[in-house]
Design an enzyme around this catalytic site. Structure first.
Site, PDB file in Angstrom:
ATOM      1  N   LYS A 140       0.829  -1.343   0.086  1.00  0.00           N
ATOM      2  CA  LYS A 140       0.062  -0.174   0.123  1.00  0.00           C
ATOM      3  C   LYS A 140       0.898   1.207   0.203  1.00  0.00           C
ATOM      4  O   LYS A 140       0.568   2.290  -0.603  1.00  0.00           O
ATOM      5  CB  LYS A 140      -0.910  -0.012   1.203  1.00  0.00           C
ATOM      6  CG  LYS A 140      -2.054  -0.744   0.901  1.00  0.00           C
ATOM      7  CD  LYS A 140      -3.187  -0.893   2.154  1.00  0.00           C
ATOM      8  CE  LYS A 140      -4.157  -1.970   1.983  1.00  0.00           C
ATOM      9  NZ  LYS A 140      -4.528  -2.758   3.332  1.00  0.00           N
ATOM     10  N   LYS A 166      -9.517 -14.448 -11.100  1.00  0.00           N
ATOM     11  CA  LYS A 166     -10.455 -14.192  -9.935  1.00  0.00           C
ATOM     12  C   LYS A 166     -11.287 -13.211 -10.273  1.00  0.00           C
ATOM     13  O   LYS A 166     -11.036 -11.809 -10.963  1.00  0.00           O
ATOM     14  CB  LYS A 166      -9.383 -13.735  -8.900  1.00  0.00           C
ATOM     15  CG  LYS A 166      -9.988 -13.784  -7.453  1.00  0.00           C
ATOM     16  CD  LYS A 166      -8.864 -13.392  -6.656  1.00  0.00           C
ATOM     17  CE  LYS A 166      -9.665 -12.701  -5.073  1.00  0.00           C
ATOM     18  NZ  LYS A 166      -8.792 -11.905  -4.654  1.00  0.00           N
ATOM     19  N   LYS A 219     -13.390  -6.856  -7.336  1.00  0.00           N
ATOM     20  CA  LYS A 219     -13.841  -5.369  -7.510  1.00  0.00           C
ATOM     21  C   LYS A 219     -12.734  -4.683  -8.419  1.00  0.00           C
ATOM     22  O   LYS A 219     -12.982  -3.991  -9.218  1.00  0.00           O
ATOM     23  CB  LYS A 219     -13.942  -4.641  -6.042  1.00  0.00           C
ATOM     24  CG  LYS A 219     -15.139  -3.869  -6.192  1.00  0.00           C
ATOM     25  CD  LYS A 219     -15.555  -3.280  -4.866  1.00  0.00           C
ATOM     26  CE  LYS A 219     -14.613  -3.644  -3.984  1.00  0.00           C
ATOM     27  NZ  LYS A 219     -14.678  -3.541  -2.645  1.00  0.00           N
TER      28      LYS A 219
END
Ligand code: TRP
Length: 329
Positions: A111, A194, A197
């Site tokens: 991140k 997969k 989102k």
């Protein structure tokens, strides 16, 4: 009976992959364990601090959990920020969490790399907040995906460290809840491995049938098999994988045969697939629409859930304070 804690970040709508990967198992698991389901809205602030959408996202997840079959009479379902005790436990655990180990966490490094302009302390201490969520209920088991295993490992480390440091056997070391064979991974409609989102290849539980039909129709396919009994390319294998989950055995056999004899028509396959996906999602969608508009019900569920969670939190925090030597005059 084991205590199970499941947390989900409030960053959007749930899709078919969430349903088969977790949610459907949760609806069964809740009858065999003492379950807590919570929506991690504090955690979502580490990457998505947007007051315009935060509450709506929390509401979506709460609504969709209920619609998919999480029963608030059986389980405890609550919003993280409704239980502020978790913040104190987080603070206390942070006193024994080290910069070295936190900054080496895979999710933190990832991140930090992706959002160079927002490497905040919440992101660094994400694992301690997660540990506080879990240890607050002294959970035995935590259903987590691969990406969360390191966080769970750190929770065990924090629990062990606390016990050693204060010479107590207080916190349990939680393990991953393993659904084993039941775990089904739903692939994307774009030939990718997969449904996710961020991959933008999802069918949402709240989606209407028209839109599902459209998405399935647009799913990636090839020119068709050239020889009998040939191996399927990934994009076709993916459609079959979803078909196996939502359709009957006869339907799957029918299309397997058609594939093997090179008579398959992708239009037919997609029509059937869309129809059977809709059979699964339509009743959930209907309940979503009902619950969404029932503010009184949502208020009741969230309030009662918070009360039950806070009772646990209060007890744990009292004991932890005592162990650490925090005393009232
Ligand atoms: N980090 C988890 C995720 O992104 C969400 C989460 C927060 C969680 N606290 C938790 C999961 C406690 C399980 C237990 O998916």
């Amino acid at each position: 009976m084991d205590t199970v804690l499941s947390g989900i970040r409030s960053t959007g709508n749930l899709h078919l992959g969430n349903y088969y990967g977790a949610l459907r198992n949760f609806t069964r698991m809740q009858h065999e364990n003492k379950c807590f389901f919570f929506i991690a809205d504090y955690h979502s602030l580490t990457t998505h601090p947007d007051p315009k959408i935060l509450h709506g996202n929390v509401k979506n997840v709460l609504t969709e959990y209920l619609a998919a079959g999480i029963d608030p009479e059986v389980s405890t379902i609550y919003i993280q920020s409704d239980v502020p005790e978790v913040c104190e436990l987080y603070l206390l655990l942070n006193m024994h969490a080290y910069l070295g180990e936190l900054s080496k966490t895979v999710s933190f490094k990832e991140k930090a790399r992706k959002h160079k302009d927002n490497v905040n302390a919440g992101l660094l201490t994400y694992p301690t907040l997660m540990a506080a969520d879990i240890l607050m209920h002294n959970a035995d088991k935590v259903p987590v995906g691969k990406d969360q295993e390191q966080h769970l490992e750190m929770t065990r480390k924090f629990a062990r460290r606390f016990n050693n440091m204060y010479g107590v056997e207080y916190f349990k070391e939680p393990v991953a809840y393993n659904f084993g064979q039941e775990l089904i991974k739903i692939p994307g409609l774009d030939g990718s491995g997969k449904m996710g989102k961020s991959e933008g290849n999802c069918i949402y539980l709240s989606e209407d049938s028209k839109s599902i039909e459209k998405k399935v129709k647009r799913a990636l396919t090839d020119e068709g098999p050239k020889e009998p009994n040939s191996e399927k390319p990934e994009c076709i294998e993916n459609l079959f994988t979803i078909l196996k989950v939502v359709s009957t055995e006869e339907v799957v056999m029918h299309f397997e045969d058609k594939w093997n004899t090179c008579e398959i028509r992708y239009g037919d396959l997609k029509k059937q697939l869309a129809e059977d996906i809709i059979k699964v999602t339509a009743p959930i969608r209907e309940r979503i629409l009902d619950i969404q508009n029932d503010e009184a019900y949502l208020h009741k569920v969230a309030t009662e859930g918070a009360e039950k969670a806070r009772a646990n939190a209060d007890k744990t925090l009292g004991e932890v304070r005592e162990i650490m030597g925090i005393k009232k005059f």
